[in-house]
Structure formats: C-alpha cells, structure tokens
Motif scaffolding. Structure first.
Motif, mmCIF file in Angstrom:
data_model
loop_
_atom_site.group_PDB
_atom_site.id
_atom_site.type_symbol
_atom_site.label_atom_id
_atom_site.label_comp_id
_atom_site.label_asym_id
_atom_site.label_seq_id
_atom_site.Cartn_x
_atom_site.Cartn_y
_atom_site.Cartn_z
ATOM 1 N N GLU A 134 0.814 -1.211 0.000
ATOM 2 C CA GLU A 134 0.000 0.000 0.000
ATOM 3 C C GLU A 134 0.849 1.264 0.000
ATOM 4 O OE1 GLU A 134 -3.279 0.502 -0.174
ATOM 5 O OE2 GLU A 134 -3.677 -1.645 -0.412
ATOM 6 N N GLY A 135 2.171 1.079 0.065
ATOM 7 C CA GLY A 135 3.061 2.232 0.031
ATOM 8 C C GLY A 135 3.192 2.940 1.359
ATOM 9 N N LEU A 136 2.994 2.213 2.456
ATOM 10 C CA LEU A 136 2.991 2.828 3.775
ATOM 11 C C LEU A 136 4.053 2.236 4.700
ATOM 12 C CD1 LEU A 136 -0.872 2.791 4.264
ATOM 13 C CD2 LEU A 136 0.534 4.772 3.687
ATOM 14 N N THR A 137 4.495 3.042 5.625
ATOM 15 C CA THR A 137 5.415 2.613 6.670
ATOM 16 C C THR A 137 5.105 3.434 7.918
ATOM 17 O OG1 THR A 137 7.751 2.196 7.204
ATOM 18 C CG2 THR A 137 7.241 4.238 6.013
ATOM 19 N N SER A 138 6.003 3.454 8.875
ATOM 20 C CA SER A 138 5.759 4.202 10.109
ATOM 21 C C SER A 138 6.878 5.186 10.387
ATOM 22 C CB SER A 138 5.628 3.238 11.298
ATOM 23 O OG SER A 138 6.849 2.549 11.493
ATOM 24 N N TYR A 161 2.125 -5.865 28.113
ATOM 25 C CA TYR A 161 2.853 -4.604 28.254
ATOM 26 C C TYR A 161 2.040 -3.505 27.591
ATOM 27 C CZ TYR A 161 4.334 -5.365 23.384
ATOM 28 O OH TYR A 161 4.366 -5.581 22.022
ATOM 29 N N CYS A 162 2.452 -2.265 27.804
ATOM 30 C CA CYS A 162 1.757 -1.122 27.228
ATOM 31 C C CYS A 162 2.616 -0.476 26.149
ATOM 32 C CB CYS A 162 1.460 -0.078 28.303
ATOM 33 S SG CYS A 162 0.370 -0.641 29.626
ATOM 34 N N GLU A 163 1.931 0.096 25.174
ATOM 35 C CA GLU A 163 2.614 0.819 24.101
ATOM 36 C C GLU A 163 2.005 2.211 23.974
ATOM 37 O OE1 GLU A 163 3.213 0.488 19.251
ATOM 38 O OE2 GLU A 163 3.032 -1.338 20.463
ATOM 39 N N ASP A 164 2.848 3.221 23.990
ATOM 40 C CA ASP A 164 2.439 4.620 23.860
ATOM 41 C C ASP A 164 2.740 5.072 22.437
ATOM 42 O OD1 ASP A 164 2.126 7.363 23.898
ATOM 43 O OD2 ASP A 164 3.494 7.719 25.581
ATOM 44 N N GLN A 165 1.681 5.366 21.661
ATOM 45 C CA GLN A 165 1.842 5.766 20.272
ATOM 46 C C GLN A 165 1.420 7.217 20.023
ATOM 47 O OE1 GLN A 165 -0.267 3.076 17.753
ATOM 48 N NE2 GLN A 165 1.098 1.371 18.151
ATOM 49 N N ARG A 166 1.447 8.046 21.045
ATOM 50 C CA ARG A 166 1.003 9.429 20.866
ATOM 51 C C ARG A 166 1.828 10.174 19.824
ATOM 52 N NH1 ARG A 166 1.045 11.403 26.983
ATOM 53 N NH2 ARG A 166 2.820 9.973 26.921
ATOM 54 N N GLN A 167 3.091 9.781 19.682
ATOM 55 C CA GLN A 167 3.963 10.451 18.720
ATOM 56 C C GLN A 167 4.394 9.502 17.603
ATOM 57 O OE1 GLN A 167 4.450 13.742 18.803
ATOM 58 N NE2 GLN A 167 3.081 13.737 20.587
ATOM 59 N N ALA A 168 3.566 8.501 17.310
ATOM 60 C CA ALA A 168 3.841 7.554 16.227
ATOM 61 C C ALA A 168 2.797 7.744 15.130
ATOM 62 C CB ALA A 168 3.785 6.123 16.756
ATOM 63 N N PHE A 169 3.238 7.723 13.874
ATOM 64 C CA PHE A 169 2.341 8.033 12.767
ATOM 65 C C PHE A 169 2.619 7.158 11.548
ATOM 66 C CE2 PHE A 169 3.471 11.926 15.101
ATOM 67 C CZ PHE A 169 2.239 12.238 15.657
ATOM 68 N N ALA A 170 1.617 7.070 10.683
ATOM 69 C CA ALA A 170 1.797 6.426 9.394
ATOM 70 C C ALA A 170 2.505 7.390 8.451
ATOM 71 C CB ALA A 170 0.436 6.023 8.822
ATOM 72 N N LYS A 171 3.298 6.829 7.521
ATOM 73 C CA LYS A 171 4.018 7.660 6.556
ATOM 74 C C LYS A 171 3.966 7.009 5.181
ATOM 75 C CE LYS A 171 8.557 7.749 6.341
ATOM 76 N NZ LYS A 171 9.992 8.034 6.635
ATOM 77 N N GLU A 172 3.736 7.830 4.164
ATOM 78 C CA GLU A 172 3.748 7.347 2.791
ATOM 79 C C GLU A 172 5.196 7.234 2.313
ATOM 80 O OE1 GLU A 172 1.206 9.700 0.318
ATOM 81 O OE2 GLU A 172 -0.402 9.745 1.827
ATOM 82 N N ILE A 173 5.544 6.077 1.790
ATOM 83 C CA ILE A 173 6.937 5.818 1.430
ATOM 84 C C ILE A 173 7.422 6.723 0.300
ATOM 85 C CG2 ILE A 173 8.522 4.075 0.514
ATOM 86 C CD1 ILE A 173 6.753 1.960 1.903
ATOM 87 N N LYS A 174 6.649 6.870 -0.748
ATOM 88 C CA LYS A 174 7.094 7.635 -1.914
ATOM 89 C C LYS A 174 7.208 9.132 -1.641
ATOM 90 C CE LYS A 174 5.578 4.550 -5.613
ATOM 91 N NZ LYS A 174 4.745 4.415 -6.853
ATOM 92 N N THR A 175 6.268 9.668 -0.898
ATOM 93 C CA THR A 175 6.229 11.122 -0.693
ATOM 94 C C THR A 175 6.766 11.569 0.657
ATOM 95 O OG1 THR A 175 4.000 11.071 0.266
ATOM 96 C CG2 THR A 175 4.167 11.209 -2.143
ATOM 97 N N ASN A 176 6.928 10.602 1.595
ATOM 98 C CA ASN A 176 7.323 10.905 2.979
ATOM 99 C C ASN A 176 6.260 11.714 3.715
ATOM 100 O OD1 ASN A 176 9.827 9.576 3.183
ATOM 101 N ND2 ASN A 176 10.847 11.250 2.109
ATOM 102 N N LYS A 177 5.048 11.754 3.157
ATOM 103 C CA LYS A 177 3.958 12.456 3.836
ATOM 104 C C LYS A 177 3.581 11.715 5.110
ATOM 105 C CE LYS A 177 -0.848 13.973 3.344
ATOM 106 N NZ LYS A 177 -2.035 14.030 2.450
#
Length: 220
Positions: A134-138, A161-177
């Motif tokens: 899908e062209g996505l990463t993190s 365990y717990c995971e804090d994702q407040r500052q984690a996001f999806a990113k488009e590989i081709k555009t880095n958006k």
C-alpha cells in the motif's frame, strides 16, 4: 492503530500493535479486545532510554536496523525472577522486531523469525507485506512500558505490556507524507501475548491480542 474506514488507514490497521492508533481520522469500528495472531491456537532492570541502549546492555542481544526517524524507548524493571525477566526481555525484543519488519517492509526478517512463531509470525509477515504494497510505513516515537508476566508454566508464559503511540504516525513511502493525528487515550495500547520457549532459549510470541485506552496503560 485503530481500524479505520479510510483505505490507506485500513492497510496499516492490520499491523495492529505496530500502528494501532496512528492512522488519521475515521470511525473506530474495532472491538475493545481484538484477538489477532493465533487466536484459536494456544502455545504448547532499570528503564532503558532507547532500543539500541537496551539491546547493547544484554549479551547476545539482537541488533535492530531502524531508520533514523523511528525512536524507541523501553521501560522495564527486574521482577526479581530470572526466568520472568528473560520472558519480558524477549517480549521487548519482539516489539522492536515488529517495528523493524514494518520499516523494512519485511515480516520475515531474522529478528521476526527469532521472536515470533506459528500463527503470530505468519500473521504479521502477511500484514507487513500488505502494508508495504500500500506504500505505507511508520515514523515517530514508540514507548513500551509496564511489562508484566501474568502466568509462567514450564516452557510457556503469558505476559502483557503497554505501548504509547502518541507520537507515532503512518508515513507514505514515496512522498514521505506523515499522517499526523491528535493524541488521545486511544494511543495507549495494552498488548497481551502467549509465548513459548524455543530450542535456542528464546521466548517466542505465538499469540497476540490488544486493548486500547485501558486504565492500566493510559498516562497523562
């Protein structure tokens, strides 16, 4: 991340604990407790400032090849029981292995194969592959904390365990958006696992489930 209605977000949602909440806006249609890998099959220290630091502190620890825009913090303390400490150490390694697999677009890296087995490995390998198509990463920061062994019997153990994702996001590989989101309690994920010890002594994740916004994980 949450399971969303947006096509792009839907692909990342399948990676569950990797990006459970970092996928942009949309309605959340997931249940509070979604069983994931191996749901129908059971399995026969001081806080560390980063993934690299925690790995370096352990003899024979794996090396994680993460891009510079992904930061990992692992916070766990000794339980006083050497076996439980080993279970939790390997659980932290497994979490980092998933991030590495997602970043590489490869769900069958050496670290994935080392710390996952059975249905859990098959599931995450498939979902990571589909996410890459899908062209996505993190990108962003992931924090892992409140590690607990709930039950230990011989060569098997259940833990969470717990995971804090407040500052984690999806990113488009081709555009880095970067698909940035507004932090919320849903960014706190409680991940529960069943693990089993393999022939080389590693505790491998075989079954996974998760809950978001649990009281045990939410922090201010």
């Amino acid at each position: 991340m949450k399971r969303r209605t947006m096509p792009v977000a839907a692909a990342l949602a399948a990676t569950t604990a990797l990006l459970l909440t970092a996928c942009g806006s949309g309605d959340d249609s997931s249940k509070d407790n979604d069983k994931i890998a191996g749901a129908d099959k059971g399995a026969p220290g001081s806080p560390s400032p980063s993934a690299s630091a925690s790995a370096a502190a352990e003899k024979g620890a794996p090396s994680f090849d993460l891009p510079s825009d992904i930061k990992v913090t692992v916070e766990k303390q000794s339980t006083g029981d050497s076996t439980k400490d080993t279970v939790l150490r390997d659980l932290a390694y497994a979490a980092q292995a998933r991030l590495e697999g997602l970043a590489k677009g490869d769900g069958q890296t050496a670290n994935m194969s080392r710390y996952y087995a059975a249905d859990a490995l098959v599931y995450f390998a498939k979902q990571i592959s589909e996410t890459r198509k899908e062209g996505l990463t993190s990108t962003g920061s992931y924090r892992y904390y409140d590690f607990q062994v709930l039950d230990l019997k011989g060569q098997t153990a259940t833990a969470r365990y717990c995971e804090d994702q407040r500052q984690a996001f999806a990113k488009e590989i081709k555009t880095n958006k970067v698909h940035r989101t507004t932090p919320s309690n849903d960014d706190f994920i409680q991940i529960s696992v069943q693990t089993a010890k393999d022939s080389r002594g590693d505790w491998q994740v075989r079954r996974v489930s998760w809950k978001k916004a649990t009281a045990e994980c939410v922090q201010g």
